[in-house]
Scaffold this active site. Sequence first.
Site, PDB file in Angstrom:
ATOM      1  N   LYS A   1       0.875  -1.171   0.000  1.00  0.00           N
ATOM      2  CA  LYS A   1       0.000   0.000   0.000  1.00  0.00           C
ATOM      3  C   LYS A   1       0.915   1.224   0.000  1.00  0.00           C
ATOM      4  O   LYS A   1       1.531   1.553   1.012  1.00  0.00           O
ATOM      5  CB  LYS A   1      -0.920   0.011   1.221  1.00  0.00           C
ATOM      6  CG  LYS A   1      -1.931   1.139   1.162  1.00  0.00           C
ATOM      7  CD  LYS A   1      -2.975   1.032   2.257  1.00  0.00           C
ATOM      8  CE  LYS A   1      -4.116   2.017   2.023  1.00  0.00           C
ATOM      9  NZ  LYS A   1      -3.689   3.419   2.023  1.00  0.00           N
TER      10      LYS A   1
ATOM     11  N   ASP B   1       2.387   4.859   0.093  1.00  0.00           N
ATOM     12  CA  ASP B   1       1.994   6.014   0.892  1.00  0.00           C
ATOM     13  C   ASP B   1       2.213   7.290   0.090  1.00  0.00           C
ATOM     14  O   ASP B   1       3.187   8.006   0.270  1.00  0.00           O
ATOM     15  CB  ASP B   1       2.801   6.042   2.196  1.00  0.00           C
ATOM     16  CG  ASP B   1       2.128   6.889   3.244  1.00  0.00           C
ATOM     17  OD1 ASP B   1       1.007   7.369   3.007  1.00  0.00           O
ATOM     18  OD2 ASP B   1       2.724   7.081   4.310  1.00  0.00           O
TER      19      ASP B   1
ATOM     20  N   TYR C   1      -1.590   0.596 -10.099  1.00  0.00           N
ATOM     21  CA  TYR C   1      -2.132  -0.520  -9.328  1.00  0.00           C
ATOM     22  C   TYR C   1      -3.542  -0.960  -9.746  1.00  0.00           C
ATOM     23  O   TYR C   1      -4.111  -1.852  -9.123  1.00  0.00           O
ATOM     24  CB  TYR C   1      -2.058  -0.279  -7.814  1.00  0.00           C
ATOM     25  CG  TYR C   1      -2.765   0.986  -7.312  1.00  0.00           C
ATOM     26  CD1 TYR C   1      -4.119   1.179  -7.486  1.00  0.00           C
ATOM     27  CD2 TYR C   1      -2.045   1.954  -6.626  1.00  0.00           C
ATOM     28  CE1 TYR C   1      -4.747   2.303  -7.012  1.00  0.00           C
ATOM     29  CE2 TYR C   1      -2.667   3.093  -6.143  1.00  0.00           C
ATOM     30  CZ  TYR C   1      -4.015   3.265  -6.347  1.00  0.00           C
ATOM     31  OH  TYR C   1      -4.637   4.392  -5.878  1.00  0.00           O
TER      32      TYR C   1
ATOM     33  N   CYS D   1      29.835  14.046  34.728  1.00  0.00           N
ATOM     34  CA  CYS D   1      31.060  14.264  35.517  1.00  0.00           C
ATOM     35  C   CYS D   1      31.380  15.736  35.763  1.00  0.00           C
ATOM     36  O   CYS D   1      32.291  16.048  36.516  1.00  0.00           O
ATOM     37  CB  CYS D   1      32.252  13.577  34.856  1.00  0.00           C
ATOM     38  SG  CYS D   1      32.807  14.422  33.349  1.00  0.00           S
TER      39      CYS D   1
ATOM     40  N   CYS E   1      32.093  15.726  26.019  1.00  0.00           N
ATOM     41  CA  CYS E   1      32.556  15.878  27.392  1.00  0.00           C
ATOM     42  C   CYS E   1      34.069  15.724  27.361  1.00  0.00           C
ATOM     43  O   CYS E   1      34.604  14.793  26.767  1.00  0.00           O
ATOM     44  CB  CYS E   1      31.923  14.803  28.265  1.00  0.00           C
ATOM     45  SG  CYS E   1      32.859  14.441  29.768  1.00  0.00           S
TER      46      CYS E   1
END
Length: 502
Positions: free
Chosen positions: A126, A128, A236, A439, A454
Amino acid sequence: MSTNDLVARASDLRQLLTRYGHEYYVLDAPSVPDAEYDRLFRELQALEDAHPELKTPDSPTLRVGGAPLPAFSQVTHRVPMLSLGNAFSDMQAADFDLRHAELIQFDERIRRELGEPVIRYATEPKFDGLAISLLYRDGVLEQAATRGDGISGENVTENIRTIQSIPLKLAISQPPALLEVRGEVLMFKRDFERLNAEQLARGDKTFANPRNAAAGSLRQLDSRITAQRRLSFFAYAIAQVEGASWPATHAAEMDWLQQLGFPVVAADLRPVVEGAAGLASYYETVMQRRPALPFEIDGVVYKVDSRALQEELGFVSRAPRWAIAHKFPAEEAITLVEAIEEQVGRTGAITPVARLQAVFVGGVTVTNATLHNEDEVRRKDVRVGDSVIVRRAGDVIPEVVAVVLERRPMRPQAGGDLFSQGEEPQYPAYRLPSHCPVCGSHVVREEGEAIARCSGGLSCQAQRSQAIQHFAGRRMMDIDGLGERYIDKLVEYGYVHSVADL
Ligand code: IVH
């Protein structure tokens, strides 16, 4: 050149370009280099410019689009465009009968009404996208219309002509006097990504998904814009045939349409199967393949293969009784952002993560979604309190696609007086913290880098824990029983500082 020569040359060029275009866009097997195609295309354009009387409605030069229309005209469909009934499956249910109850009911009803022991079904994805009806008279595309309300839709012929894979002329020497083909216009995932990247670079609005992009592109009054959008098409169904025999099964219809030059989905995605068990196994196969497909689908469709049996079953209100859409769980849902937190990865990379109100999407309950990096959060402007569209496709980590701005919580603007008081968002725009949330080390973002890190290295508990997880993981030492939680605890309680301590 004599007039006759000109007419003949234009006709040869049209024929060549049509063939090369079909090889390139439908068969995915070009037989000439792009430069050769471009050369012939320019030759035809020059001929038609110098002699407008040589232009025909099936000329490949029409694919570049033309002058903008003031508005789309309305057309009444000769055969109404129907919708499909829906079925769902509960893939969490272990038992076949429970999982596919609605599918079993559909097959039972059809067998009962037809009094047949076993039904053969044509299956299909199907797609979309948007439903389109194409009318060919004497083999030439005459009119293309959107579905609209099913009874009448918009005349989008000029735009449809720009879709390279849609034949302007049928690939058959004795075409039917009339042929009406139905199918879906859509945008491939890679074309959608490319379009959004271009929109972003130009500062234009991006599209939330390929379906919206396809709809937005097809509904342009300026067909030259549509021409630049790389839309695709899959046929289709056949709605009408005059002057040719109508194939006896749906599968044969698809094969015929393919011969006529229409793009139809690859044969392995449209097998003919028997009974509910055949349907269910197709459904589960396609669901597995869904993330890897180059275009989006929202389910699969089953059609009784025999046209004679289809006619016997007929219609209820607006839908055929011989077909059904079997939907997949939606990949997108709307939910609320409760907080935005940061995750620290093995190499210190800091990823903002949205903590969400639990929502069922892509077949599972989701409570976190990645926001990728600081620039992404800024670009999408995701804030605490926002309603967001979350997407979970296949096994990919859920992500926040976009904010539903109309639902953003607002408050009266500070400093305004009674008469000129505007509104402002209740929560501020997101900022990446300057210190690691684990930390406390400085967060650094190198010039030109999207990722902030970090700076704590292995002194950061998060980085330590992730490094050990990486070491123990499947791709490295593959240590049984040493999972994420266990490692977190070992690091947290200080039992393990590095892999050497293991
Ligand atoms: S057949 C008579 N086949 O689904 C049946 N529809 O709810 C007519 N769609 O608007 C539809 N893929 O846009 C059919 N393989 C497929 C389809 C398909 C997508 C869409 C179509 C239609 C809607 C029906």
